[in-house]
Motif scaffolding. Structure first.
Motif, PDB file in Angstrom:
ATOM      1  N   GLY A   1       0.800  -1.222   0.000  1.00  0.00           N
ATOM      2  CA  GLY A   1       0.000   0.000   0.000  1.00  0.00           C
ATOM      3  C   GLY A   1       0.830   1.267   0.000  1.00  0.00           C
ATOM      4  N   GLU A   2       2.147   1.176  -0.314  1.00  0.00           N
ATOM      5  CA  GLU A   2       3.033   2.344  -0.304  1.00  0.00           C
ATOM      6  C   GLU A   2       2.978   3.016  -1.674  1.00  0.00           C
ATOM      7  N   LEU A   3       2.047   3.946  -1.841  1.00  0.00           N
ATOM      8  CA  LEU A   3       1.793   4.548  -3.148  1.00  0.00           C
ATOM      9  C   LEU A   3       2.978   5.391  -3.618  1.00  0.00           C
ATOM     10  N   GLU A   4       3.525   6.234  -2.751  1.00  0.00           N
ATOM     11  CA  GLU A   4       4.594   7.138  -3.171  1.00  0.00           C
ATOM     12  C   GLU A   4       5.828   6.360  -3.616  1.00  0.00           C
ATOM     13  N   GLU A   5       6.167   5.300  -2.880  1.00  0.00           N
ATOM     14  CA  GLU A   5       7.317   4.491  -3.265  1.00  0.00           C
ATOM     15  C   GLU A   5       7.070   3.796  -4.598  1.00  0.00           C
ATOM     16  N   ALA A   6       5.835   3.314  -4.803  1.00  0.00           N
ATOM     17  CA  ALA A   6       5.497   2.662  -6.067  1.00  0.00           C
ATOM     18  C   ALA A   6       5.611   3.652  -7.228  1.00  0.00           C
ATOM     19  N   LYS A   7       5.139   4.889  -7.016  1.00  0.00           N
ATOM     20  CA  LYS A   7       5.263   5.909  -8.075  1.00  0.00           C
ATOM     21  C   LYS A   7       6.735   6.205  -8.368  1.00  0.00           C
ATOM     22  N   ARG A   8       7.543   6.224  -7.316  1.00  0.00           N
ATOM     23  CA  ARG A   8       8.962   6.504  -7.520  1.00  0.00           C
ATOM     24  C   ARG A   8       9.625   5.417  -8.368  1.00  0.00           C
ATOM     25  N   ILE A   9       9.253   4.171  -8.122  1.00  0.00           N
ATOM     26  CA  ILE A   9       9.826   3.069  -8.904  1.00  0.00           C
ATOM     27  C   ILE A   9       9.417   3.192 -10.369  1.00  0.00           C
ATOM     28  N   ILE A  10       8.126   3.496 -10.613  1.00  0.00           N
ATOM     29  CA  ILE A  10       7.653   3.665 -11.998  1.00  0.00           C
ATOM     30  C   ILE A  10       8.405   4.804 -12.675  1.00  0.00           C
ATOM     31  N   ASN A  11       8.542   5.930 -11.971  1.00  0.00           N
ATOM     32  CA  ASN A  11       9.248   7.078 -12.556  1.00  0.00           C
ATOM     33  C   ASN A  11      10.703   6.727 -12.856  1.00  0.00           C
ATOM     34  N   GLU A  12      11.318   5.915 -11.987  1.00  0.00           N
ATOM     35  CA  GLU A  12      12.705   5.501 -12.211  1.00  0.00           C
ATOM     36  C   GLU A  12      12.810   4.625 -13.452  1.00  0.00           C
ATOM     37  N   ILE A  13      11.838   3.720 -13.635  1.00  0.00           N
ATOM     38  CA  ILE A  13      11.849   2.846 -14.818  1.00  0.00           C
ATOM     39  C   ILE A  13      11.733   3.676 -16.087  1.00  0.00           C
ATOM     40  N   PHE A  14      10.817   4.655 -16.078  1.00  0.00           N
ATOM     41  CA  PHE A  14      10.636   5.497 -17.267  1.00  0.00           C
ATOM     42  C   PHE A  14      11.879   6.340 -17.515  1.00  0.00           C
ATOM     43  N   ALA A  15      12.502   6.850 -16.446  1.00  0.00           N
ATOM     44  CA  ALA A  15      13.701   7.670 -16.626  1.00  0.00           C
ATOM     45  C   ALA A  15      14.846   6.839 -17.202  1.00  0.00           C
ATOM     46  N   GLN A  16      15.008   5.606 -16.711  1.00  0.00           N
ATOM     47  CA  GLN A  16      16.079   4.737 -17.194  1.00  0.00           C
ATOM     48  C   GLN A  16      15.905   4.401 -18.673  1.00  0.00           C
ATOM     49  N   ASN A  17      14.649   4.178 -19.088  1.00  0.00           N
ATOM     50  CA  ASN A  17      14.402   3.690 -20.443  1.00  0.00           C
ATOM     51  C   ASN A  17      14.199   4.797 -21.467  1.00  0.00           C
ATOM     52  N   PHE A  18      13.586   5.892 -21.055  1.00  0.00           N
ATOM     53  CA  PHE A  18      13.263   6.926 -22.036  1.00  0.00           C
ATOM     54  C   PHE A  18      14.038   8.220 -21.817  1.00  0.00           C
ATOM     55  N   GLY A  19      14.794   8.281 -20.718  1.00  0.00           N
ATOM     56  CA  GLY A  19      15.630   9.446 -20.492  1.00  0.00           C
ATOM     57  C   GLY A  19      17.085   9.159 -20.795  1.00  0.00           C
ATOM     58  N   GLN A  20      17.536   7.961 -20.399  1.00  0.00           N
ATOM     59  CA  GLN A  20      18.942   7.613 -20.558  1.00  0.00           C
ATOM     60  C   GLN A  20      19.183   6.661 -21.726  1.00  0.00           C
ATOM     61  N   ARG A  21      18.112   6.178 -22.361  1.00  0.00           N
ATOM     62  CA  ARG A  21      18.252   5.240 -23.478  1.00  0.00           C
ATOM     63  C   ARG A  21      17.430   5.725 -24.661  1.00  0.00           C
ATOM     64  N   GLU A  22      17.807   5.250 -25.815  1.00  0.00           N
ATOM     65  CA  GLU A  22      17.078   5.579 -27.041  1.00  0.00           C
ATOM     66  C   GLU A  22      16.442   4.290 -27.537  1.00  0.00           C
ATOM     67  N   LEU A  23      15.209   4.006 -27.037  1.00  0.00           N
ATOM     68  CA  LEU A  23      14.554   2.746 -27.381  1.00  0.00           C
ATOM     69  C   LEU A  23      13.861   2.851 -28.726  1.00  0.00           C
ATOM     70  N   SER A  24      13.898   1.748 -29.445  1.00  0.00           N
ATOM     71  CA  SER A  24      13.121   1.666 -30.672  1.00  0.00           C
ATOM     72  C   SER A  24      11.645   1.476 -30.323  1.00  0.00           C
ATOM     73  N   VAL A  25      10.782   1.632 -31.325  1.00  0.00           N
ATOM     74  CA  VAL A  25       9.343   1.463 -31.095  1.00  0.00           C
ATOM     75  C   VAL A  25       9.056   0.045 -30.611  1.00  0.00           C
ATOM     76  N   GLU A  26       9.763  -0.922 -31.209  1.00  0.00           N
ATOM     77  CA  GLU A  26       9.548  -2.305 -30.804  1.00  0.00           C
ATOM     78  C   GLU A  26       9.945  -2.521 -29.344  1.00  0.00           C
ATOM     79  N   MET A  27      11.109  -1.918 -28.935  1.00  0.00           N
ATOM     80  CA  MET A  27      11.541  -2.054 -27.550  1.00  0.00           C
ATOM     81  C   MET A  27      10.558  -1.379 -26.592  1.00  0.00           C
ATOM     82  N   LYS A  28      10.024  -0.228 -27.024  1.00  0.00           N
ATOM     83  CA  LYS A  28       9.022   0.460 -26.186  1.00  0.00           C
ATOM     84  C   LYS A  28       7.801  -0.431 -25.989  1.00  0.00           C
TER      85      LYS A  28
END
Length: 760
Positions: free
Chosen positions: A558-585
């Motif tokens: 039930g830890e909503l803020e921590e869960a949001k932080r993990i999601i934001n970290e995943i998006f930052a790792q994949n779409f901020g620091q990487r250049e994913l193709s459409v297929e990878m996305k």
């Protein structure tokens, strides 16, 4: 009509079998529900008998306590110890007024008397009697005067109980049990100065057991440890005697069926009395029978409805087959023989059709190279929709796919770019033929097809991808390159893709090989190049297993803020620091949707009201949506799931606090009651419930326990005659000094002052 009914029967029997299978499961569920209902009814009956037992034992304890109070009564002690011949009339009268009326608040003490040996006198609350006169008014049917005197008045008794006996009270016939106690309590001689005798009417005891007889219409029997009847209600004595003498009846079982009754048996740990209650089977299983009748009605109705639906479906599904049989009969002019049914008729005619079309098969054989080439082109283009379709097409093309795994490659003949004259095309045709023949000599299992005038696609079929297999393919290509250059002065360039585990992924490996070849041509590299060695941007997404597990655990907590932080970290790792193709996305979003679906299938959410709606929302997330929209939707889904978890936690916390309150209210008199004991009862860690109690109630548990004890002590100080020391013991204090300090700390005054102020 016979042929139609044959097909119809086959379909109908299949539907009936399908209908019977869930009915068997329903019957098993029905038997389980009947068993559970019966167990609950038995448990309720046992609880009712135990409650009646507790009440009766408390009343008998009050009788014993009353006789002990008489033992320390000063007025009665004076009368017992007088030895002169004079009669202390005033003392007797005063005792009758003050002592013999003190127990009238207890219906078990409504009929008792005291025999004074030195006066040979029986004292009652209303009068005094000589024993012979008392016997004329109150006597046992089975005892003479002398027997009564010897057994009751002239013997020493120590908390003795005489079983149920017929008794006459002023011409009224009744039955009583008799409690006898000699005074003083330490009388050890054959006779004692005084005897307290309490007659307890059977009706008074029976009134405490009416809960079972009135509710269920059964019977209740209480006997002492020797089997003598104390009280009996609702059934005659011969039945009880028969039950006790029957070796098939297990006296140690709490509940068991005997004839048409459920017999419940409990034994008192205080006085050894045996409590038995008999409940008619029909009354006990009333709820179970109601479930049974309704279940049979529902099952019968659904079976009938299912049979009707089966008839309709059998007719609908048999009709097309019958029509097909009719068409076959019209086209081929054949009738089914009696020993052949419609299905044999159809299969036979279809076999004839195949046999008569050998010409078509021969034509297909001549076109087999074209079919193979078309199959390979469709395979590398990814045009097949399923693995089964690929397998069937490969069989049609007479191609052995083996394990269905391997590597895809593209080989280009160098030096012909931009040339398209007839001579050049003819030369390229010959070159492609030489290339495929040389490659086949080195790798017989390779599959090749032309993908252009100067290009050949090749599938190297192999098992699992491994460095050894890739090294072997590299050696084949090096040998091919050297052979073509030496024998035909032909230069080739090639690109190879990654390993594909199933034939469905061959098109992916082929696309990688094309990109590798483009890079090879771009850098003008001779020979071959693997796709991973090419400078092609092919970054994979970041979503490790431990991150997924952490996200699942966080949402379950039930830890909503921590869960949001993990999601934001995943998006930052994949779409901020990487250049994913459409297929990878697409693959990353699919992985995250799978994580949420796995989370939703866990017990916490599986039976929750938000299951269906949340599952639909997860599935509806579109891969092509903007990243911010996908992230926002995941946040909303997590917020809803975490809110549900938090709500369940609050409900669980309230339930634990209620259990703690109830247990404290029941056990406050136990001096050994501690937070550790409470933690054992609610099955939670001690530190956890301490913090939880403080958080929910605002007070420490120890303070709550003291308040419960002091509230009960205040009630006893106002409503009872117990001493302060006795009250301290009754509310859980081993030390009266500690009790006085705690009482004064909470109320501001001492226990004695509190009692005095209440009296005033």
């Amino acid at each position: 009509m016979h042929n139609y009914s044959n097909v119809f029967r086959r379909f109908l029997i299949s539907y009936i079998i399908i209908l019977i299978i869930p009915s068997i499961g329903g019957y098993m569920s029905y038997r389980t529900s009947i068993s559970v209902t019966q167990a609950l009814s038995i448990e309720n009956s046992v609880t009712q008998l135990q409650k009646s037992q507790d009440i009766l034992e408390r009343r008998m304890a009050e009788v014993e306590g009353f006789t002990r109070q008489l033992a320390i009564n000063k007025q009665l002690s004076v009368l017992m110890n007088e030895r002169d011949n004079s009669t202390n009339v005033y003392g007797i009268w005063n005792t009758m007024q003050n002592v013999l009326t003190s127990g009238q608040t207890n219906d078990f003490l409504q009929d008792y008397y005291i025999y004074l040996a030195n006066y040979n006198l029986i004292l009652t609350s209303g009068s005094t009697y000589r024993p012979e006169h008392f016997y004329e008014v109150f006597h046992y049917n089975d005892l003479s005067l002398n027997e009564w005197r010897k057994e009751f008045l002239e013997k020493t008794h120590r908390s003795e109980i005489r079983p149920l006996s017929p008794f006459v009270e002023r011409t009224i016939q009744t039955s009583v049990i008799t409690y006898m106690q000699s005074l003083p309590l330490d009388s050890f001689k054959d006779s004692s100065p005084a005897v307290v005798i309490v007659n307890i009417d059977e009706k008074v005891i029976s009134s405490m057991l009416t809960g079972l007889t009135e509710r269920y219409g059964g019977w209740v029997h209480v006997s002492d440890e020797n089997g003598n009847t104390i009280v009996q209600q609702g059934e005659d004595a011969p039945y009880i005697s028969k039950l006790a003498a029957d070796p098939a009846f297990d006296k140690n079982k709490v509940s068991q069926f005997y004839e048409d009754d459920l017999v419940i048996t409990t034994r008192s740990g205080k006085n050894g009395w045996v409590y038995q209650a008999g409940i008619p089977r029909s009354v006990l299983l009333e709820n179970a029978n109601r479930i049974k009748y309704r279940s049979w009605a529902i099952t019968g109705g659904t079976l009938l409805l299912g049979l009707l639906v089966g008839l309709v479906l059998a007719y609908r599904n048999s009709a097309p087959i019958n029509r097909l049989v009719g068409v076959m009969r019209e086209q081929f002019g054949k009738e089914e023989t009696p020993e052949r049914d419609s299905f044999d008729f159809l299969s036979g005619n279809i076999a004839d059709m195949i046999t008569k079309n050998k010409q078509l098969e021969n034509e297909l054989g001549r076109q087999l190279p074209l079919i193979r080439d078309a199959f390979l082109k469709r395979l590398i283009a990814g045009e097949f929709e399923s693995r089964d379709e690929i397998i069937y097409a490969a069989e049609q093309a007479d191609i052995q796919l083996g394990p269905g795994a391997g590597y895809a490659g593209v080989i280009q003949i160098s030096g012909y770019s931009g040339m398209d004259s007839v001579e050049i095309l003819n030369e390229l045709n010959a070159s492609r033929l030489l290339l495929k023949q040389a490659l086949s000599e080195r790798e017989p299992a390779v599959l090749t097809t032309d993908t252009g005038s100067d290009k050949v696609a090749a599938l190297f079929l192999a098992g699992e991808g491994s460095p050894a297999e890739e090294k072997r393919i590299s050696q084949i290509m090096e040998s091919l390159t050297g052979y073509l250059s030496e024998e035909y002065r032909m230069t080739i360039q090639a690109g190879l893709g990654d390993h594909f585990a199933t034939v469905n992924e061959a098109s992916r490996s082929y696309e990688q090989a094309k990109q590798a070849l483009e890079y090879t041509v771009y850098v003008n590299k001779k020979g071959m190049l693997w796709s991973r060695e090419a400078g092609i941007e092919n970054t994979t997404y970041y979503y490790p297993l431990d991150t997924e597990q952490r996200l699942i655990s966080t949402v379950r907590a039930g830890e909503l803020e921590e869960a949001k932080r993990i999601i934001n970290e995943i998006f930052a790792q994949n779409f901020g620091q990487r250049e994913l193709s459409v297929e990878m996305k697409h693959q990353l979003v699919g992985e995250m949707k799978g994580t949420f679906l796995k989370l939703l299938d866990q017990k916490t959410f599986l039976e929750s009201p938000l299951f269906e709606n949340t599952k639909r929302r997860i599935i509806d997330i579109d891969f092509s949506d903007p990243l911010e929209s996908i992230r926002e939707e995941l946040h909303n889904i997590m917020e809803e799931m975490c809110s549900f978890v938090v709500s369940k936690k609050k409900d669980a916390h309230i339930l634990i606090i209620r259990q703690m309150y109830q247990y404290t209210a029941e056990m406050y008199a136990d001096a050994e009651l501690t937070l550790y004991r409470v933690a054992e009862h609610v099955e939670r860690p001690e530190k956890y419930i301490s913090q939880l109690f403080k958080e929910v109630t605002g007070v420490n548990y120890s303070d709550h326990l003291v308040k419960v004890r002091m509230d009960q002590a205040a009630t006893l100080l106002k409503e009872s005659n117990y001493t302060v020391d006795e009250i301290a013991a009754r509310v859980g204090y081993n030390s009266s000094h500690s009790f006085r300090r705690a009482f004064k700390r909470l109320t501001g005054i001492s226990p004695s002052t509190y009692r005095q102020s209440h009296i005033e």
